[in-house]
Motif scaffolding. Structure first.
Motif, mmCIF file in Angstrom:
data_model
loop_
_atom_site.group_PDB
_atom_site.id
_atom_site.type_symbol
_atom_site.label_atom_id
_atom_site.label_comp_id
_atom_site.label_asym_id
_atom_site.label_seq_id
_atom_site.Cartn_x
_atom_site.Cartn_y
_atom_site.Cartn_z
ATOM 1 N N LEU A 1 0.816 -1.211 0.000
ATOM 2 C CA LEU A 1 0.000 0.000 0.000
ATOM 3 C C LEU A 1 0.852 1.265 0.000
ATOM 4 O O LEU A 1 1.847 1.359 0.729
ATOM 5 N N PHE A 2 0.422 2.240 -0.796
ATOM 6 C CA PHE A 2 1.045 3.554 -0.868
ATOM 7 C C PHE A 2 0.037 4.533 -0.286
ATOM 8 O O PHE A 2 -0.965 4.869 -0.929
ATOM 9 N N LEU A 3 0.270 4.954 0.964
ATOM 10 C CA LEU A 3 -0.755 5.624 1.758
ATOM 11 C C LEU A 3 -0.564 7.139 1.845
ATOM 12 O O LEU A 3 0.560 7.645 1.844
ATOM 13 N N HIS A 4 -1.686 7.836 1.964
ATOM 14 C CA HIS A 4 -1.720 9.292 2.117
ATOM 15 C C HIS A 4 -2.568 9.629 3.330
ATOM 16 O O HIS A 4 -3.695 9.162 3.450
ATOM 17 N N GLU A 5 -2.014 10.457 4.221
ATOM 18 C CA GLU A 5 -2.786 10.920 5.375
ATOM 19 C C GLU A 5 -2.404 12.359 5.698
ATOM 20 O O GLU A 5 -1.231 12.666 5.907
ATOM 21 N N ARG A 6 -3.406 13.247 5.683
ATOM 22 C CA ARG A 6 -3.189 14.650 6.038
ATOM 23 C C ARG A 6 -4.307 15.103 6.979
ATOM 24 O O ARG A 6 -5.493 15.009 6.635
ATOM 25 N N SER A 7 -3.915 15.542 8.160
ATOM 26 C CA SER A 7 -4.864 16.087 9.140
ATOM 27 C C SER A 7 -6.012 15.121 9.420
ATOM 28 O O SER A 7 -7.138 15.540 9.704
ATOM 29 N N ALA A 8 -5.719 13.827 9.331
ATOM 30 C CA ALA A 8 -6.769 12.816 9.526
ATOM 31 C C ALA A 8 -6.238 11.638 10.331
ATOM 32 O O ALA A 8 -6.730 10.518 10.215
ATOM 33 N N PHE A 9 -5.248 11.907 11.175
ATOM 34 C CA PHE A 9 -4.508 10.832 11.844
ATOM 35 C C PHE A 9 -5.430 9.891 12.625
ATOM 36 O O PHE A 9 -5.342 8.671 12.476
ATOM 37 N N LYS A 10 -6.318 10.438 13.441
ATOM 38 C CA LYS A 10 -7.163 9.601 14.294
ATOM 39 C C LYS A 10 -8.089 8.716 13.466
ATOM 40 O O LYS A 10 -8.132 7.488 13.662
ATOM 41 N N ARG A 11 -8.826 9.299 12.542
ATOM 42 C CA ARG A 11 -9.787 8.524 11.754
ATOM 43 C C ARG A 11 -9.072 7.563 10.812
ATOM 44 O O ARG A 11 -9.526 6.432 10.616
#
Length: 261
Positions: A128-138
């Protein structure tokens, strides 16, 4: 010469239009031996796969739907991504995840789109190539539901805190670092992240044409490209107080094994 693998470049971006040969040749001259093109939509993933096929054993690609494009998500999209992922040179599922910073797509749709791609990665058994911005908890709440079944994963273009990095590393994830690590004004905290993260859990990327490294000579064209990847490695070497060749060797080996190149 040190050799490198750029795990993320947006070669379908209009800033690179009609320059593929030049971009790739400059990268090769700089020691960047493999480049992975990021798929951010079904159409973009298809185009990335087509471009990669023209440069065998140099270019590879990912196939996925970025959270910004999640409004385009439909069940038939997953079928198209599945077909692309059957190709040997399409090596990863993504870019996928959540982006609550810009909210270009409604959050519930982002979540459904992300869940579908986690299930797809489990099915096709590609990383998996993952993206997370300002959404750490969810992001982590959703990911944890699948964690025991997931293939390997890299959180690309990591710009979070040390505590967030520790959570990802504890899950067994890898972290992808860009030129952002040399931006002391915006991302000073990344120095501590680099110092903490084991070298064998790191990969490097340009995310070109974005994230131009701050530690390179000033250039007229502010566009980033894969030939600038060594500047990312130089910053890691500086922060970790190790040689550039060690950074190059370890990150290249890690990336090659992760994407099964």
């Amino acid at each position: 010469m040190n050799t490198y693998i750029d795990i993320g470049i947006n070669l379908t971006n209009k800033q690179f239009y009609n320059e593929h040969d030049e971009i790739i040749n400059r990268a090769l001259d700089s020691g960047v031996e493999h480049i992975i093109l990021t798929g951010t939509s079904v159409r973009g993933s298809r185009t990335s796969a087509e471009i990669a096929e023209e440069y065998p054993e140099i270019l590879f690609s990912t196939a996925g739907i970025h959270p910004h494009d999640a409004t385009s998500f439909a069940p038939e999209n997953i079928r198209e991504l599945r077909t692309l992922l059957k190709k040997d040179h399409v090596v990863s599922v993504g870019e996928c995840g959540l982006d609550f910073d810009r909210d270009f797509s409604p959050r519930p749709i982002q979540e459904k789109c992300y869940q579908a791609q986690l299930e797809l990665a489990i099915e096709v058994d590609k990383p998996l190539f993952l993206h997370e911005r300002s959404a750490f908890k969810r992001f982590n709440e959703i990911t944890d539901d699948y964690l025991s079944r997931l293939p390997e994963a890299v959180v690309h273009c990591f710009t979070g805190t040390l505590d967030e990095a520790k959570v990802y590393l504890d899950k067994g994830f890898y972290l992808g670092f860009t030129g952002a690590i040399s931006d002391e004004k915006r991302f000073k905290q990344l120095e501590d992240v680099i110092k903490y993260t084991p070298l064998d859990r790191m990969m490097i990327e340009t995310d070109a044409p974005f994230m131009l490294p701050k530690n390179m000579p000033r250039i007229r064209n502010r566009r980033n490209e894969p030939s600038f990847l060594p500047y990312v490695a130089q910053t890691i070497a500086l922060f970790k107080r190790i040689s550039l060749s060690e950074v190059a060797e370890e990150t290249t080996e890690t990336s090659r094994n992760f994407f099964r190149l």
